[in-house]
Scaffold this active site. Sequence first.
Site, PDB file in Angstrom:
ATOM      1  N   CYS A  42       3.025  -3.851   6.411  1.00 42.88           N
ATOM      2  CA  CYS A  42       2.177  -2.696   6.126  1.00 42.88           C
ATOM      3  C   CYS A  42       2.609  -1.776   6.793  1.00 42.88           C
ATOM      4  O   CYS A  42       3.167  -0.489   6.193  1.00 42.88           O
ATOM      5  CB  CYS A  42       0.735  -3.098   6.701  1.00 42.88           C
ATOM      6  N   CYS A  47       2.663  -0.639   3.028  1.00 39.59           N
ATOM      7  CA  CYS A  47       1.442   0.374   2.700  1.00 39.59           C
ATOM      8  C   CYS A  47       1.893   1.875   3.360  1.00 39.59           C
ATOM      9  O   CYS A  47       1.852   2.787   2.485  1.00 39.59           O
ATOM     10  CB  CYS A  47       0.205   0.109   3.213  1.00 39.59           C
ATOM     11  N   LYS A  50       5.221   3.369   2.050  1.00 39.00           N
ATOM     12  CA  LYS A  50       5.026   3.883   0.744  1.00 39.00           C
ATOM     13  C   LYS A  50       4.073   4.951   0.386  1.00 39.00           C
ATOM     14  O   LYS A  50       4.313   5.711  -0.531  1.00 39.00           O
ATOM     15  CB  LYS A  50       4.333   2.382  -0.027  1.00 39.00           C
ATOM     16  N   TYR A 178       1.553  -3.918  -9.325  1.00 38.01           N
ATOM     17  CA  TYR A 178       1.081  -2.623  -8.668  1.00 38.01           C
ATOM     18  C   TYR A 178       2.390  -2.021  -7.781  1.00 38.01           C
ATOM     19  O   TYR A 178       2.363  -0.667  -7.720  1.00 38.01           O
ATOM     20  CB  TYR A 178      -0.309  -2.561  -7.696  1.00 38.01           C
ATOM     21  N   GLU A 182       3.895   1.565  -8.457  1.00 41.23           N
ATOM     22  CA  GLU A 182       3.877   2.693  -7.451  1.00 41.23           C
ATOM     23  C   GLU A 182       5.309   3.203  -7.202  1.00 41.23           C
ATOM     24  O   GLU A 182       5.480   4.453  -7.442  1.00 41.23           O
ATOM     25  CB  GLU A 182       3.186   2.207  -6.162  1.00 41.23           C
ATOM     26  N   HIS A 436     -21.162  18.903  -7.081  1.00 41.97           N
ATOM     27  CA  HIS A 436     -20.729  19.895  -7.998  1.00 41.97           C
ATOM     28  C   HIS A 436     -19.870  21.033  -7.505  1.00 41.97           C
ATOM     29  O   HIS A 436     -20.471  21.391  -6.377  1.00 41.97           O
ATOM     30  CB  HIS A 436     -21.715  20.286  -8.821  1.00 41.97           C
ATOM     31  N   GLU A 441     -18.556  13.512  -9.480  1.00 39.73           N
ATOM     32  CA  GLU A 441     -19.956  13.484  -9.888  1.00 39.73           C
ATOM     33  C   GLU A 441     -20.050  12.711 -11.308  1.00 39.73           C
ATOM     34  O   GLU A 441     -21.240  12.522 -11.832  1.00 39.73           O
ATOM     35  CB  GLU A 441     -20.637  15.005 -10.296  1.00 39.73           C
TER      36      GLU A 441
HETATM   37  C1  LIG Z   1       5.800  -2.340  -0.761  1.00 36.50           C
HETATM   38  C2  LIG Z   1       4.395  -2.641  -0.237  1.00 36.50           C
HETATM   39  C3  LIG Z   1       3.218  -1.959  -0.413  1.00 36.50           C
HETATM   40  C4  LIG Z   1       1.842  -2.364  -0.173  1.00 36.50           C
HETATM   41  N1  LIG Z   1       1.048  -1.501  -0.270  1.00 36.50           N
HETATM   42  C5  LIG Z   1      -0.157  -1.834   0.293  1.00 36.50           C
HETATM   43  C6  LIG Z   1      -1.344  -1.088   0.256  1.00 36.50           C
HETATM   44  O1  LIG Z   1      -1.227   0.092  -0.040  1.00 36.50           O
HETATM   45  N2  LIG Z   1      -2.531  -1.204   0.647  1.00 36.50           N
HETATM   46  C7  LIG Z   1      -2.766  -2.778   1.332  1.00 36.50           C
HETATM   47  O2  LIG Z   1      -3.956  -2.927   1.764  1.00 36.50           O
HETATM   48  N3  LIG Z   1      -1.752  -3.664   1.220  1.00 36.50           N
HETATM   49  C8  LIG Z   1      -0.574  -3.267   0.582  1.00 36.50           C
HETATM   50  N4  LIG Z   1       0.668  -4.094   0.770  1.00 36.50           N
HETATM   51  C9  LIG Z   1       0.421  -5.419   1.245  1.00 36.50           C
HETATM   52  C10 LIG Z   1       0.189  -5.660   2.713  1.00 36.50           C
HETATM   53  O3  LIG Z   1       1.324  -4.896   3.368  1.00 36.50           O
HETATM   54  C11 LIG Z   1       0.023  -6.847   3.451  1.00 36.50           C
HETATM   55  O4  LIG Z   1      -1.155  -7.546   2.534  1.00 36.50           O
HETATM   56  C12 LIG Z   1      -0.058  -7.129   4.734  1.00 36.50           C
HETATM   57  O5  LIG Z   1       0.817  -6.448   5.536  1.00 36.50           O
HETATM   58  C13 LIG Z   1      -0.221  -8.475   5.294  1.00 36.50           C
HETATM   59  O6  LIG Z   1      -0.392  -8.697   6.548  1.00 36.50           O
HETATM   60  P1  LIG Z   1      -0.084 -10.236   7.191  1.00 36.50           P
HETATM   61  O7  LIG Z   1      -0.238 -10.121   8.586  1.00 36.50           O
HETATM   62  O8  LIG Z   1      -0.453 -11.281   6.275  1.00 36.50           O
HETATM   63  O9  LIG Z   1       1.444 -10.319   7.019  1.00 36.50           O
HETATM   64  P2  LIG Z   1       2.811  -9.188   7.256  1.00 36.50           P
HETATM   65  O10 LIG Z   1       2.323  -7.703   7.581  1.00 36.50           O
HETATM   66  O11 LIG Z   1       3.664  -9.194   6.157  1.00 36.50           O
HETATM   67  O12 LIG Z   1       3.394  -9.622   8.753  1.00 36.50           O
HETATM   68  C14 LIG Z   1       4.117 -10.856   8.772  1.00 36.50           C
HETATM   69  C15 LIG Z   1       5.040 -10.791  10.015  1.00 36.50           C
HETATM   70  O13 LIG Z   1       5.476 -11.972  10.316  1.00 36.50           O
HETATM   71  C16 LIG Z   1       6.856 -11.750  10.638  1.00 36.50           C
HETATM   72  N5  LIG Z   1       7.422 -13.105  10.439  1.00 36.50           N
HETATM   73  C17 LIG Z   1       7.643 -13.813   9.366  1.00 36.50           C
HETATM   74  N6  LIG Z   1       8.078 -15.063   9.585  1.00 36.50           N
HETATM   75  C18 LIG Z   1       8.350 -15.362  11.122  1.00 36.50           C
HETATM   76  C19 LIG Z   1       8.852 -16.268  12.080  1.00 36.50           C
HETATM   77  N7  LIG Z   1       9.136 -17.517  11.574  1.00 36.50           N
HETATM   78  N8  LIG Z   1       8.770 -16.009  13.141  1.00 36.50           N
HETATM   79  C20 LIG Z   1       8.507 -14.871  13.697  1.00 36.50           C
HETATM   80  N9  LIG Z   1       7.912 -13.764  12.974  1.00 36.50           N
HETATM   81  C21 LIG Z   1       7.994 -14.015  11.853  1.00 36.50           C
HETATM   82  C22 LIG Z   1       7.407 -10.926   9.777  1.00 36.50           C
HETATM   83  O14 LIG Z   1       8.556 -10.338  10.068  1.00 36.50           O
HETATM   84  C23 LIG Z   1       6.328 -10.015   9.727  1.00 36.50           C
HETATM   85  O15 LIG Z   1       6.647  -8.989  10.786  1.00 36.50           O
HETATM   86  C24 LIG Z   1       1.855  -3.780   0.269  1.00 36.50           C
HETATM   87  C25 LIG Z   1       2.904  -4.400   0.495  1.00 36.50           C
HETATM   88  C26 LIG Z   1       4.034  -4.142   0.152  1.00 36.50           C
HETATM   89  C27 LIG Z   1       5.346  -5.149   0.272  1.00 36.50           C
END
Ligand SMILES: Cc1cc2nc3c(=O)[nH]c(=O)nc-3n(C[C@H](O)[C@H](O)[C@H](O)COP(=O)(O)OP(=O)(O)OC[C@H]3O[C@@H](n4cnc5c(N)ncnc54)[C@H](O)[C@@H]3O)c2cc1C
Length: 451
Positions: A42, A47, A50, A178, A182, A436, A441
Amino acid sequence: MSYDYDLIVIGAGSGGVRAARMSAQAGAKVAIVEEYRYGGTCVIRGCVPKKLMVYASAFAESFEDAKGFGWTVGESRFSWPDFMAAKDAEIARLEGIYARNLGAAGVELHRARGVVTGPHSVKLSSHDRELTAEHILIATGGAPFVPDVPGAQHAITSNELFELPEMPARIVIVGGGYIACEFAGVLNGMGAKVVQLYRGKRILRGFDGEVAGFVQDEMIKKGVVVRLETDVAAIEDPTDRGIVVELTNGEKIETDAVLYATGRVPNTRGLGLQEAGVELGMKGEVVVDECSRSSVPSIWAVGDVTDRVALTPVAIREGAAFARTVFEKEPTSPDHELIPTAVFTQPEIGTCGLTEEEAVAHREIEVYSAAFRPMIHTLSGRDERMLMKLLVDKADRKVVGCHIVGHAAGEMIQLAGVAMKMGATKEDFDRTVAVHPTAAEELVTMKTPTR
Ligand SMILES: Cc1cc2nc3c(=O)[nH]c(=O)nc-3n(C[C@H](O)[C@H](O)[C@H](O)COP(=O)(O)OP(=O)(O)OC[C@H]3O[C@@H](n4cnc5c(N)ncnc54)[C@H](O)[C@@H]3O)c2cc1C
């Protein structure tokens, strides 16, 4: 048996950070393992960057629209490197806040790749060190999926797009979801020539059909070339003139970059989960129960890696529910009902609840739908419309779906979402006095069902 920690979290993204901080605040000894940057998808490559790009790209239209209001706007030019530098500084600032907040909560930070080696152990691969904990939380998120087409190595994904040193003057975007839509809007707004390829009949599958069609029409009007029922057959080796993309119909398109936005897969590859006995689903997602516990009782998972609802606020809620369940001893299942969400296409979408297609499948509904030219475009002259749509269950009169397309749709749906979560009926909407003159609205003034 004694362990090094009460909890090891793998992944410092939206879900992992929230779970780690809340667990530490509840008195647990917590370590978090992150292989890339604190903040996760994110903050670093999702997010936040973006949305900054969406803002950057929208200025072009604002300059044009200003003329209708009496402004003379001088020559304008967009600098990708200047924007990227500003964006990178902001992301670095946010990453610092994430790391500091974790530290302040007492969480130990380990910059390494974590691999599960047993129900209570995690190996830090780069450090050749093993940590143990009573509980392990998998919060490793998802990764872009690129299909196996010849030449796919020449394509980029959203991860690389955020780091390109130059803006591609021409770009082919593959995908109709999406994220693809975007980026099509963003790059089109910044001045790139965008061709979007999608193998289906209409982009934004899974969204309300009327909304998807409406947005597709508006995107085309703005200059995005949307090619439907088309896919990539192969990508040729880059030359001085660019990259040639061969389509399944034999046609060739010359471009400067190919962006694959064809979905994301749970990040479980090489994580040692199956070896530890954790059940994974068809896409590699961690299968969890309603409290986010995996098939191994000491291993839990939240966020995109569980393939439930891949959104930041949902991952955060799941992380919080985990901490409450395990360390506050209050079993809590995250609520996945009626999640309002925005899509930052141009125009923007705000949506909550059922699509019309889902609603009619299970109940009798009234559909209220209004498409209109927003007031700003009476003077700007821009040929852009807004759409407001409410789906009402005929039996109990509850609003079961709300869909908005247009400026600030994301802001509006947050508030409509509160009303829907409270069980608001169409009559509750109707007795609310209109604000308004606004576009919103329309949500309280649609009197007669469209169908
Ligand atoms: C381009 C894009 C735009 C988006 N826009 C939106 C939006 O507008 N609104 C919205 O709500 N959501 C949006 N999302 C989705 C949102 O980013 C994710 O749903 C959210 O980040 C998920 O959080 P998470 O904690 O599951 O994983 P993540 O935020 O993906 O975090 C996972 C972390 O784990 C780390 N990791 C992975 N494997 C290992 C390992 N083996 N050892 C150590 N570290 C590791 C990664 O490096 C990462 O930092 C978007 C996603 C993308 C790709």
